[in-house]
Design a protein around this motif. Structure first.
Motif, PDB file in Angstrom:
ATOM      1  N   THR A 148     -19.172 -22.970  76.229  1.00  0.00           N
ATOM      2  CA  THR A 148     -19.785 -22.228  75.121  1.00  0.00           C
ATOM      3  C   THR A 148     -21.201 -22.722  74.853  1.00  0.00           C
ATOM      4  O   THR A 148     -22.106 -21.920  74.583  1.00  0.00           O
ATOM      5  CB  THR A 148     -18.920 -22.348  73.850  1.00  0.00           C
ATOM      6  OG1 THR A 148     -17.589 -21.934  74.147  1.00  0.00           O
ATOM      7  CG2 THR A 148     -19.464 -21.477  72.734  1.00  0.00           C
ATOM      8  N   GLY A 149     -21.409 -24.038  74.950  1.00  0.00           N
ATOM      9  CA  GLY A 149     -22.736 -24.601  74.697  1.00  0.00           C
ATOM     10  C   GLY A 149     -23.795 -24.032  75.629  1.00  0.00           C
ATOM     11  O   GLY A 149     -24.928 -23.735  75.206  1.00  0.00           O
ATOM     12  N   PHE A 165      -9.308 -15.980  74.058  1.00  0.00           N
ATOM     13  CA  PHE A 165      -9.715 -17.082  73.192  1.00  0.00           C
ATOM     14  C   PHE A 165     -10.276 -18.188  74.065  1.00  0.00           C
ATOM     15  O   PHE A 165      -9.927 -18.323  75.228  1.00  0.00           O
ATOM     16  CB  PHE A 165      -8.519 -17.586  72.379  1.00  0.00           C
ATOM     17  CG  PHE A 165      -8.098 -16.607  71.341  1.00  0.00           C
ATOM     18  CD1 PHE A 165      -8.876 -16.408  70.216  1.00  0.00           C
ATOM     19  CD2 PHE A 165      -6.964 -15.837  71.507  1.00  0.00           C
ATOM     20  CE1 PHE A 165      -8.525 -15.480  69.259  1.00  0.00           C
ATOM     21  CE2 PHE A 165      -6.603 -14.903  70.564  1.00  0.00           C
ATOM     22  CZ  PHE A 165      -7.381 -14.723  69.429  1.00  0.00           C
ATOM     23  N   SER A 166     -11.158 -18.976  73.478  1.00  0.00           N
ATOM     24  CA  SER A 166     -11.815 -20.012  74.263  1.00  0.00           C
ATOM     25  C   SER A 166     -10.874 -21.184  74.530  1.00  0.00           C
ATOM     26  O   SER A 166      -9.923 -21.420  73.785  1.00  0.00           O
ATOM     27  CB  SER A 166     -13.065 -20.518  73.531  1.00  0.00           C
ATOM     28  OG  SER A 166     -12.692 -21.328  72.447  1.00  0.00           O
ATOM     29  N   LYS A 218      -8.517 -23.670  79.585  1.00  0.00           N
ATOM     30  CA  LYS A 218      -8.786 -25.098  79.335  1.00  0.00           C
ATOM     31  C   LYS A 218     -10.220 -25.235  78.809  1.00  0.00           C
ATOM     32  O   LYS A 218     -11.067 -24.396  79.087  1.00  0.00           O
ATOM     33  CB  LYS A 218      -8.665 -25.905  80.641  1.00  0.00           C
ATOM     34  CG  LYS A 218      -7.410 -25.632  81.450  1.00  0.00           C
ATOM     35  CD  LYS A 218      -6.208 -26.318  80.865  1.00  0.00           C
ATOM     36  CE  LYS A 218      -4.995 -26.240  81.782  1.00  0.00           C
ATOM     37  NZ  LYS A 218      -4.454 -24.885  81.999  1.00  0.00           N
ATOM     38  N   PRO A 219     -10.510 -26.313  78.058  1.00  0.00           N
ATOM     39  CA  PRO A 219     -11.891 -26.540  77.637  1.00  0.00           C
ATOM     40  C   PRO A 219     -12.812 -26.574  78.852  1.00  0.00           C
ATOM     41  O   PRO A 219     -12.484 -27.174  79.871  1.00  0.00           O
ATOM     42  CB  PRO A 219     -11.830 -27.913  76.954  1.00  0.00           C
ATOM     43  CG  PRO A 219     -10.419 -28.031  76.487  1.00  0.00           C
ATOM     44  CD  PRO A 219      -9.584 -27.339  77.541  1.00  0.00           C
ATOM     45  N   GLY A 220     -13.943 -25.897  78.751  1.00  0.00           N
ATOM     46  CA  GLY A 220     -14.870 -25.833  79.874  1.00  0.00           C
ATOM     47  C   GLY A 220     -14.647 -24.632  80.766  1.00  0.00           C
ATOM     48  O   GLY A 220     -15.481 -24.309  81.608  1.00  0.00           O
ATOM     49  N   GLU A 221     -13.492 -23.948  80.597  1.00  0.00           N
ATOM     50  CA  GLU A 221     -13.237 -22.724  81.359  1.00  0.00           C
ATOM     51  C   GLU A 221     -13.555 -21.521  80.493  1.00  0.00           C
ATOM     52  O   GLU A 221     -13.581 -21.610  79.275  1.00  0.00           O
ATOM     53  CB  GLU A 221     -11.757 -22.635  81.755  1.00  0.00           C
ATOM     54  CG  GLU A 221     -11.294 -23.673  82.734  1.00  0.00           C
ATOM     55  CD  GLU A 221      -9.814 -23.537  83.054  1.00  0.00           C
ATOM     56  OE1 GLU A 221      -9.359 -24.329  83.884  1.00  0.00           O
ATOM     57  OE2 GLU A 221      -9.141 -22.663  82.485  1.00  0.00           O
ATOM     58  N   TYR A 228     -16.147 -16.165  73.361  1.00  0.00           N
ATOM     59  CA  TYR A 228     -17.307 -16.756  74.040  1.00  0.00           C
ATOM     60  C   TYR A 228     -18.589 -15.964  73.803  1.00  0.00           C
ATOM     61  O   TYR A 228     -19.543 -16.452  73.222  1.00  0.00           O
ATOM     62  CB  TYR A 228     -17.056 -16.834  75.554  1.00  0.00           C
ATOM     63  CG  TYR A 228     -15.906 -17.706  75.956  1.00  0.00           C
ATOM     64  CD1 TYR A 228     -16.084 -19.062  76.191  1.00  0.00           C
ATOM     65  CD2 TYR A 228     -14.628 -17.179  76.118  1.00  0.00           C
ATOM     66  CE1 TYR A 228     -15.032 -19.877  76.579  1.00  0.00           C
ATOM     67  CE2 TYR A 228     -13.569 -17.979  76.509  1.00  0.00           C
ATOM     68  CZ  TYR A 228     -13.775 -19.322  76.741  1.00  0.00           C
ATOM     69  OH  TYR A 228     -12.727 -20.110  77.114  1.00  0.00           O
ATOM     70  N   GLY A 229     -18.600 -14.705  74.276  1.00  0.00           N
ATOM     71  CA  GLY A 229     -19.829 -13.920  74.247  1.00  0.00           C
ATOM     72  C   GLY A 229     -20.365 -13.715  72.848  1.00  0.00           C
ATOM     73  O   GLY A 229     -21.553 -13.931  72.584  1.00  0.00           O
ATOM     74  N   SER A 230     -19.495 -13.290  71.925  1.00  0.00           N
ATOM     75  CA  SER A 230     -19.954 -13.050  70.554  1.00  0.00           C
ATOM     76  C   SER A 230     -20.118 -14.361  69.795  1.00  0.00           C
ATOM     77  O   SER A 230     -21.107 -14.558  69.080  1.00  0.00           O
ATOM     78  CB  SER A 230     -18.970 -12.131  69.821  1.00  0.00           C
ATOM     79  OG  SER A 230     -19.511 -11.690  68.594  1.00  0.00           O
TER      80      SER A 230
END
Length: 392
Positions: free
Chosen positions: A18-19, A181-182, A299-302, A340-342
């Motif tokens: 996301t960053g 979802f992220s 997973k985080p980062g995906e 993610y996108g929004s």
């Protein structure tokens, strides 16, 4: 508030999924060397440079090296910028020293937190410091909970124009949502559930609709945790997975706004599942969904591909009901996938709003509506692909 610092905004966690989207957005929307001074922050210059080049971001964007395991580096980062935008979650694991550094340095702060127990800890622990230093700490600045929190704020503002007062009952109904979802949301959910399994106090906070309004408890609220039929809409409703955090933030906004929506305010969120037997079946399927806890969850980062993010969207209906039976309806939409996108565009604009706009002045632990209100609504409509419209 840390004005006249080296940077307006530092994106902490710029090498995460996301960053990097936030950094890509700031680069495209605001460029480098213009009115907005911003930087990318992460654990190493090398990884930051790699992400910058992968995302096609200008080579002129400065780097700040900061690591969650090194509080001194977080303090140094906070002291260099007006706003820290952090995407590094779960916040209960990696966020405590960041928010402490910002509160102490008088630095504004935005995050993507949906972890109610940690947020309550931030309120209890850092309110006095933030008020003293002028730091505006604004929690939950992504899909949870800005479209909902600002959507209710926008509706209440329109209700005042239409009825002469705010309305005591608001229902949010998610009409459509496409996207995942992220991985960060999943990790945060799991961390919170793990903590709840060890600590009964965490369970109490999770069950309390007024967990984020210490010292105030309003009327009983709908739980929204099982399928139900809505006669007015002629539709079946299903539980909405983000409701447990969004509803708490909306009640905090009401409290911070001096109970502008009323001390008797009642609020809930659910998803529209459709009419008839098919709607009932869909509602039951949604209610039984356990994918956030499955091994297949992100997973985080995906995250989804660019195409998937761009094909995502959401459409939310918010219905206000006055005491004498009148109604007002508002629609809020987003043009990218929510997780993610929004979210990356929303949090970026929230950070820029704090850095550049004439919004709330005093320090404290905020939600989006009392901190930025219609100023942020206007930014999101102008720049971030959201709409806020009166529908009736």
């Amino acid at each position: 508030m840390g004005k006249n610092r080296e940077f307006d905004v530092v994106v902490y966690g710029a090498t995460g999924f996301t960053g990097r989207l936030v950094a890509e957005y700031l680069n495209a929307q605001y460029g480098v060397g213009g009115d907005l001074k911003w930087a990318m922050a992460g654990r190493s210059d090398k990884k930051l440079a790699q992400v910058r080049d992968e995302m096609g971001i200008s080579k002129d964007v400065p780097f700040v090296v900061a690591d969650a395991s090194d509080p001194a580096s977080l303090k140094a980062m906070a002291e260099r910028t007006s706003v820290v935008l952090t995407t590094v979650g779960p916040y209960q694991m990696y966020g405590s020293d960041v928010v402490a550094a910002c509160a102490e340095a008088g630095t504004d702060y935005v995050d993507l937190c949906g972890e109610t127990p940690w947020m309550r800890w931030v309120i209890d622990t850092h309110s006095a410091t933030a008020e003293k230093t002028g730091a505006r700490i604004v929690l939950s600045c992504g899909f949870d909970s800005i479209p909902f929190d600002l959507g209710v704020f926008f509706l209440q503002d329109e209700a005042k124009k239409k009825f002469g007062s705010t309305v005591p009952r608001v229902k949010t109904r998610v009409r459509a949502m496409k996207g995942t979802f992220s991985g960060g949301t999943v990790a945060s959910f799991r961390s919170t559930m793990a903590e709840a399994g060890k600590n009964p106090d965490v369970i109490k906070i999770l069950q309390d609709h007024f967990a984020l309004t210490p010292g105030f408890s309003g009327p009983p609220q709908p739980e929204g945790n099982k399928p139900e039929y809505d006669e007015g809409l002629g539709m079946w409703l299903a539980p909405f997975v983000m409701a447990p955090i969004n509803t708490r933030n909306v009640h905090r906004s009401n409290a911070l706004l001096g109970h502008a929506y009323g001390k008797d305010f009642v609020y809930d969120e659910m998803m529209l599942a459709g009419p008839g037997e098919q709607g009932e079946a869909i509602a039951k399927m949604i209610a039984g969904d356990t994918s956030l806890m499955s091994d297949d969850a992100p997973k985080p980062g995906e995250g989804p591909s660019k195409k998937e993010r761009e094909e995502g969207m959401y459409d939310v209906l918010i219905i206000g009901e006055s005491g004498d039976g009148k109604t007002i309806k508002v629609g809020v939409t987003g043009d990218r996938d929510p997780g993610y996108g929004s979210t990356s565009k929303i949090i970026a604009e929230a950070a820029v709003c704090l850095a550049k706009d004439d919004v709330v002045e005093g320090g404290g632990i905020y939600t989006s509506a009392p901190a930025m209100g219609l100023t942020l609504v206007n930014r999101l409509v102008a720049n971030a692909g959201l709409t806020f419209k009166v529908e009736g």
